[in-house]
Write an enzyme that holds these catalytic residues in place. Structure first.
Site, PDB file in Angstrom:
ATOM      1  CE  LYS A   1      -3.815  -0.645   4.771  1.00 56.44           C
ATOM      2  NZ  LYS A   1      -5.062  -0.038   5.284  1.00 56.44           N
TER       3      LYS A   1
ATOM      4  CG  HIS B   1      -2.052  -0.966   1.153  1.00 59.41           C
ATOM      5  ND1 HIS B   1      -1.909  -2.288   1.521  1.00 59.41           N
ATOM      6  CD2 HIS B   1      -3.341  -0.820   0.750  1.00 59.41           C
ATOM      7  CE1 HIS B   1      -3.058  -2.917   1.340  1.00 59.41           C
ATOM      8  NE2 HIS B   1      -3.947  -2.056   0.880  1.00 59.41           N
TER       9      HIS B   1
END
Length: 235
Positions: free
Chosen positions: A151, A147
């Site tokens: 995140k 990600h």
């Protein structure tokens, strides 16, 4: 003519909150009546009333809250849904065991969906992982997720959900996380044995798929009996 479902967007200043607000107009079954952000100063469409998280009780009546916030904001929106008798759709990840238990308790009173991922592809991947784990006893199971750098939780909620599906079918999943650049979301579930391996992969290139899925689920959850529902049941 069917009355649109009244939606509350909780976590409006985040990436998912912004996507939800932008795409809500494309969901004919729903209408955003209010948006909540931590500061109350998020960039919103002009017609959407905005409230700070500290004034959550002041929001107008709504049918379903769509929550993509942080764990510390989750408790308040769940309590609000319970007090209003409204449904909850949440994609907030990083929930601890106590919050997960509160979800289970709340499902006796209101309809709700909590999911780490609202894409149709991941709903299918979940079932494929469970099937593969059942058919490949004793194989190594590894889940690699990637990600964007902003995140916070790792492994991702989706990776943990996929791992739970594998574990329920007898596998022992191991996890690895990558945080780099602006990656929207990639999940690789690998089953390996001597001389061979299988990879099940989902790659998201645009987070709009998650927002559209959450809005779709929210409009279909309204009117259901209290209980905890899966994304696949409502898609």
């Amino acid at each position: 003519m069917t009355t649109p479902v009244r939606l509350l967007i909780h976590g409006a200043s985040g990436r998912m909150g912004q996507a939800l607000l932008r795409l809500a107009a494309e969901e004919p079954g729903g209408h955003v009546v209010a948006a909540v952000s931590r500061s109350g100063n998020a960039v919103l469409p002009l017609q959407v009333p905005q409230f700070p998280a500290t004034a959550l009780e002041a929001v107008p009546d709504f049918d379903v809250a769509v929550d993509f916030s942080l764990p510390e904001g989750f408790d308040a929106v769940l309590a609000l849904c319970l007090s209003r008798g409204a449904a909850l759709v949440s994609g907030t990840t990083g929930l601890d065991a106590a919050r997960k238990q509160r979800l289970e308790t709340a499902s006796a009173s209101i309809p709700l969906v909590w999911a780490s991922n609202f894409s149709l592809g991941v709903a299918v991947l979940h079932d494929l992982v469970a099937r593969a784990a059942q058919l490949l006893p004793g194989w190594d199971c590894d889940i690699v997720e990637a990600h964007h750098t902003r995140k916070l939780d790792a492994p991702s909620g989706t990776a943990l959900t996929l791992g739970a599906a594998a574990q329920a079918s007898g596998a022992r999943p191991h996890y690895a996380s990558i945080r780099a650049g602006d990656i929207v979301g990639e999940h690789v579930v690998q089953f390996a044995a001597a001389g061979e391996r299988i990879e099940l992969v989902h790659r998201a290139t645009n987070r709009d798929i998650f927002a559209r899925g959450a809005l779709h689920v929210a409009t279909r959850l309204h009117g259901h009996a209290p209980g905890r529902y899966r994304v696949a049941e409502l898609l």
